[in-house]
Enzyme design. Sequence first.
Site, PDB file in Angstrom:
ATOM      1  N   PHE A   1       0.826  -1.207   0.000  1.00  0.00           N
ATOM      2  CA  PHE A   1       0.000   0.000   0.000  1.00  0.00           C
ATOM      3  C   PHE A   1       0.864   1.262   0.000  1.00  0.00           C
ATOM      4  O   PHE A   1       0.711   2.165   0.792  1.00  0.00           O
ATOM      5  CB  PHE A   1      -0.958  -0.020   1.194  1.00  0.00           C
ATOM      6  N   GLY A   2       1.790   1.284  -0.971  1.00  0.00           N
ATOM      7  CA  GLY A   2       2.624   2.478  -1.163  1.00  0.00           C
ATOM      8  C   GLY A   2       1.936   3.476  -2.068  1.00  0.00           C
ATOM      9  O   GLY A   2       0.706   3.467  -2.214  1.00  0.00           O
ATOM     10  N   ARG A   3       2.752   4.316  -2.703  1.00  0.00           N
ATOM     11  CA  ARG A   3       2.209   5.425  -3.509  1.00  0.00           C
ATOM     12  C   ARG A   3       1.242   4.971  -4.603  1.00  0.00           C
ATOM     13  O   ARG A   3       0.166   5.542  -4.779  1.00  0.00           O
ATOM     14  CB  ARG A   3       3.363   6.193  -4.183  1.00  0.00           C
ATOM     15  N   ILE A   4       1.655   3.932  -5.377  1.00  0.00           N
ATOM     16  CA  ILE A   4       0.820   3.528  -6.524  1.00  0.00           C
ATOM     17  C   ILE A   4      -0.479   2.889  -6.038  1.00  0.00           C
ATOM     18  O   ILE A   4      -1.563   3.160  -6.563  1.00  0.00           O
ATOM     19  CB  ILE A   4       1.614   2.605  -7.481  1.00  0.00           C
TER      20      ILE A   4
ATOM     21  N   GLY B   1       2.673   0.311 -17.776  1.00  0.00           N
ATOM     22  CA  GLY B   1       2.277   1.131 -16.622  1.00  0.00           C
ATOM     23  C   GLY B   1       2.643   2.602 -16.725  1.00  0.00           C
ATOM     24  O   GLY B   1       1.805   3.473 -16.515  1.00  0.00           O
TER      25      GLY B   1
ATOM     26  N   GLU C   1       9.386 -11.855 -18.500  1.00  0.00           N
ATOM     27  CA  GLU C   1       9.091 -10.966 -19.631  1.00  0.00           C
ATOM     28  C   GLU C   1      10.385 -10.490 -20.294  1.00  0.00           C
ATOM     29  O   GLU C   1      11.410 -10.394 -19.606  1.00  0.00           O
ATOM     30  CB  GLU C   1       8.231  -9.764 -19.176  1.00  0.00           C
TER      31      GLU C   1
ATOM     32  N   SER D   1      -2.825  -5.163   2.603  1.00  0.00           N
ATOM     33  CA  SER D   1      -1.779  -5.688   3.479  1.00  0.00           C
ATOM     34  C   SER D   1      -0.486  -4.968   3.127  1.00  0.00           C
ATOM     35  O   SER D   1      -0.276  -4.597   1.963  1.00  0.00           O
ATOM     36  CB  SER D   1      -1.607  -7.196   3.271  1.00  0.00           C
TER      37      SER D   1
ATOM     38  N   ARG E   1       5.381  -6.381 -10.376  1.00  0.00           N
ATOM     39  CA  ARG E   1       6.479  -7.118 -10.992  1.00  0.00           C
ATOM     40  C   ARG E   1       6.015  -8.538 -11.279  1.00  0.00           C
ATOM     41  O   ARG E   1       5.308  -9.157 -10.467  1.00  0.00           O
ATOM     42  CB  ARG E   1       7.700  -7.162 -10.062  1.00  0.00           C
TER      43      ARG E   1
ATOM     44  N   HIS F   1       3.776  -4.424 -20.320  1.00  0.00           N
ATOM     45  CA  HIS F   1       4.454  -3.543 -19.340  1.00  0.00           C
ATOM     46  C   HIS F   1       4.315  -2.060 -19.723  1.00  0.00           C
ATOM     47  O   HIS F   1       5.298  -1.368 -19.982  1.00  0.00           O
ATOM     48  CB  HIS F   1       5.941  -3.943 -19.207  1.00  0.00           C
TER      49      HIS F   1
HETATM   50  C1  DGY Z   1       9.124   1.011 -13.123  1.00  0.00           C
HETATM   51  O1  DGY Z   1       9.493   2.175 -13.292  1.00  0.00           O
HETATM   52  O2  DGY Z   1       9.526   0.321 -12.188  1.00  0.00           O
HETATM   53  C2  DGY Z   1       8.116   0.453 -14.087  1.00  0.00           C
HETATM   54  O3  DGY Z   1       8.026  -0.909 -14.028  1.00  0.00           O
HETATM   55  C3  DGY Z   1       8.375   0.925 -15.500  1.00  0.00           C
HETATM   56  O4  DGY Z   1       8.002   2.246 -15.544  1.00  0.00           O
END
Ligand code: DGY
Length: 322
Positions: free
Chosen positions: A156-159, A290, A270, A178, A241, A288
């Site tokens: 439960f960090g920033r993202i 994100g 990957e 968690s 990840r 990937h």
């Molecule tokens: C990161 O920065 O860790 C991402 O997986 C790619 O932007």
Amino acid sequence: MSKPKVIISRKWPEQVEAQLKELYDVQLNESDEAMTVEQMQDALRNCDAFCPTVTDPVNAAVLGADGITAKMIGSYGVGYNHIDLKAAETAGLTVSNTPEVLTDCTADIAMGLLLSAARRIGEGERHLRNGEWTGWRPTHMIATKVTGKTLGCIGFGRIAQAMAQRAHFGFGMKIIFSDPYPPSQEVMNRFGAVHMSAEEVLAQADFVSLHCPGGESTYHLINEERIKMMKPTAILVNSARGDVVDNQALISALKNGTIAGAGLDVFEGEPKLDPGFLDCENAVLLPHLGSASLETRIAMGERVLENLAAFFAGKAPRDKLV
Ligand code: DGY
């Protein structure tokens, strides 16, 4: 005074490459091919700062090379499980990453995967493009409602918090999570988030979204045993990840209905994709993406530039890891 020599491992957005050219004696990677271990070792022997990305394994073998002249690794990306931080420290290198600037974009992709998997968006588009659509009917491509359901975050960090903000305020979702290092009560109160064990999250959530770091401590955290703890109607989202999830366990669970679906932006091993995923209509698969918006990729490059500038000015970079 001569400019510091900086080597960049992959192609960056042209806006930041232009800044690099102005500020440094820079070696760019026009071909954008991934560097081999030997090429990374050579890079470290021939520069003051090396800038890898999250897909360049800067491991003990790379960092154990003799004759390293580099003093700084300015990684382009927030995750740092591709860098052996202990080996970097031993080799006398300062290492930085690029947190914060990609939080919103990554949360957008996680939410997009959740919605796509829940509402069968990829499957529906394939159905239409394949010419299979025969018209609206009450029982056609029935999916799962998102609004008002429970989102469980592992980490439960920033993202995760940005995901919780979207889910809670946009979709009225209840948030459970968690995390070995939970945020302050004030942050939890913002989303009415409830802290519990990973096992409890898996058992209670309608959607499980992974937001933990990769690496040894979380390797195959989501294995056969833990997938079985999830509801049969649940959907797993991974924008963290790939190696947090055991590919084989997830593919079997998707095929035999242990869980209802998955939305995946990252994969163990990957860019090689386990072909088993391609047979799973109930999985939404992304390569990937994100942080892949132009604004974010520029901001990530600028954050590396900020870290390099501080280092070459004799200061600690803002995002110093070691
Ligand atoms: C990161 O920065 O860790 C991402 O997986 C790619 O932007």
